[in-house]
Design a protein around this motif. Structure first.
Motif, PDB file in Angstrom:
ATOM      1  N   TYR A  16       2.384   4.159   6.535  1.00 23.98           N
ATOM      2  CA  TYR A  16       2.348   2.853   5.892  1.00 23.98           C
ATOM      3  C   TYR A  16       3.406   1.927   6.472  1.00 23.98           C
ATOM      4  O   TYR A  16       4.474   2.369   6.875  1.00 23.98           O
ATOM      5  N   THR A  17       3.081   0.646   6.473  1.00 23.07           N
ATOM      6  CA  THR A  17       4.030  -0.406   6.782  1.00 23.07           C
ATOM      7  C   THR A  17       4.372  -1.056   5.454  1.00 23.07           C
ATOM      8  O   THR A  17       3.467  -1.418   4.695  1.00 23.07           O
ATOM      9  N   GLY A  18       5.667  -1.173   5.159  1.00 23.02           N
ATOM     10  CA  GLY A  18       6.038  -1.691   3.853  1.00 23.02           C
ATOM     11  C   GLY A  18       7.130  -2.728   3.880  1.00 23.02           C
ATOM     12  O   GLY A  18       7.978  -2.738   4.776  1.00 23.02           O
ATOM     13  N   THR A  19       7.114  -3.584   2.877  1.00 23.06           N
ATOM     14  CA  THR A  19       8.166  -4.581   2.726  1.00 23.06           C
ATOM     15  C   THR A  19       9.503  -3.903   2.438  1.00 23.06           C
ATOM     16  O   THR A  19      10.552  -4.465   2.745  1.00 23.06           O
ATOM     17  N   PHE A  76      -2.861  -6.986   5.451  1.00 31.66           N
ATOM     18  CA  PHE A  76      -4.059  -6.380   4.875  1.00 31.66           C
ATOM     19  C   PHE A  76      -5.244  -7.288   5.189  1.00 31.66           C
ATOM     20  O   PHE A  76      -5.463  -8.288   4.522  1.00 31.66           O
ATOM     21  N   TYR A  77      -5.976  -6.964   6.247  1.00 31.09           N
ATOM     22  CA  TYR A  77      -7.138  -7.741   6.681  1.00 31.09           C
ATOM     23  C   TYR A  77      -6.822  -9.234   6.792  1.00 31.09           C
ATOM     24  O   TYR A  77      -7.574 -10.092   6.330  1.00 31.09           O
ATOM     25  N   GLY A  78      -5.690  -9.557   7.376  1.00 28.16           N
ATOM     26  CA  GLY A  78      -5.319 -10.947   7.592  1.00 28.16           C
ATOM     27  C   GLY A  78      -4.466 -11.562   6.487  1.00 28.16           C
ATOM     28  O   GLY A  78      -4.022 -12.699   6.611  1.00 28.16           O
ATOM     29  N   ILE A  79      -4.232 -10.834   5.417  1.00 25.88           N
ATOM     30  CA  ILE A  79      -3.354 -11.311   4.348  1.00 25.88           C
ATOM     31  C   ILE A  79      -1.981 -10.722   4.615  1.00 25.88           C
ATOM     32  O   ILE A  79      -1.795  -9.510   4.514  1.00 25.88           O
ATOM     33  N   ALA A  80      -1.033 -11.565   4.977  1.00 25.83           N
ATOM     34  CA  ALA A  80       0.312 -11.105   5.317  1.00 25.83           C
ATOM     35  C   ALA A  80       1.198 -11.144   4.076  1.00 25.83           C
ATOM     36  O   ALA A  80       1.201 -12.121   3.321  1.00 25.83           O
ATOM     37  N   ALA A 104       2.891  -2.096   0.434  1.00 28.11           N
ATOM     38  CA  ALA A 104       2.662  -1.179   1.553  1.00 28.11           C
ATOM     39  C   ALA A 104       1.193  -1.251   1.971  1.00 28.11           C
ATOM     40  O   ALA A 104       0.307  -1.346   1.120  1.00 28.11           O
ATOM     41  N   VAL A 105       0.966  -1.196   3.277  1.00 24.23           N
ATOM     42  CA  VAL A 105      -0.388  -1.178   3.837  1.00 24.23           C
ATOM     43  C   VAL A 105      -0.472  -0.045   4.837  1.00 24.23           C
ATOM     44  O   VAL A 105       0.426   0.140   5.660  1.00 24.23           O
ATOM     45  N   GLY A 106      -1.568   0.709   4.758  1.00 33.68           N
ATOM     46  CA  GLY A 106      -1.798   1.795   5.699  1.00 33.68           C
ATOM     47  C   GLY A 106      -3.282   2.030   5.879  1.00 33.68           C
ATOM     48  O   GLY A 106      -4.116   1.365   5.270  1.00 33.68           O
ATOM     49  N   HIS A 107      -3.605   3.014   6.708  1.00 32.75           N
ATOM     50  CA  HIS A 107      -5.005   3.366   6.952  1.00 32.75           C
ATOM     51  C   HIS A 107      -5.410   4.524   6.060  1.00 32.75           C
ATOM     52  O   HIS A 107      -4.645   5.469   5.868  1.00 32.75           O
ATOM     53  N   PHE A 119       0.590  -2.192  -4.229  1.00 31.80           N
ATOM     54  CA  PHE A 119       1.600  -3.057  -4.836  1.00 31.80           C
ATOM     55  C   PHE A 119       2.456  -2.182  -5.742  1.00 31.80           C
ATOM     56  O   PHE A 119       1.925  -1.530  -6.649  1.00 31.80           O
ATOM     57  N   PHE A 120       3.747  -2.157  -5.501  1.00 35.15           N
ATOM     58  CA  PHE A 120       4.698  -1.478  -6.384  1.00 35.15           C
ATOM     59  C   PHE A 120       5.199  -2.571  -7.313  1.00 35.15           C
ATOM     60  O   PHE A 120       5.922  -3.474  -6.884  1.00 35.15           O
TER      61      PHE A 120
END
Length: 124
Positions: free
Chosen positions: A12-15, A23-27, A68-71, A83-84
């Protein structure tokens, strides 16, 4: 998150690591200040505005502390978004696997390890 993603064989890539997950173009976290994004988040079938609040200082009913976003494991191109958050003073992890359309649909995660781990960190 680091140990959980290893256990799940996911990345995951996370803040929380200073990154800006996409996430599909939503940063994120920029999407929270983008007027076009507000009104497009649906939580447990209810459209709600959310507040980006990584320091947990606001009085908002629903605030996101980290993203966090991941595959997903089952598809190399399918993304999963976490979303945490804090809703009405309680820690909660929301997950979305929305793949298209203007709305991003979230539900509480069924993953007890992730939810319990976040609650433990939140309550420290």
């Amino acid at each position: 998150m680091s140990s959980w993603q290893t256990k799940m064989s996911q990345t995951y890539t996370g803040t929380y690591d200073g990154n800006e997950p996409n996430f599909y173009g939503i940063a994120f976290p920029a999407a929270f200040s983008n007027a076009n994004a507000q009104g497009h988040f649906v939580f447990d079938n209810t459209q709600e505005d959310v507040t980006w609040d990584p320091t947990n200082q606001s009085q908002a009913d629903l605030k996101v502390l980290a993203v966090a976003v991941g595959h997903r494991n089952d598809a190399a191109t399918a993304l999963i978004l976490y979303f945490f958050a804090v809703k009405n003073g309680q820690p909660v992890v929301y997950v979305s696997q929305t793949t298209n359309g203007p709305q991003v649909y979230f539900q509480k995660t069924d993953n007890a390890d992730l939810q319990n781990g976040f609650a433990k960190l939140y309550n420290k």
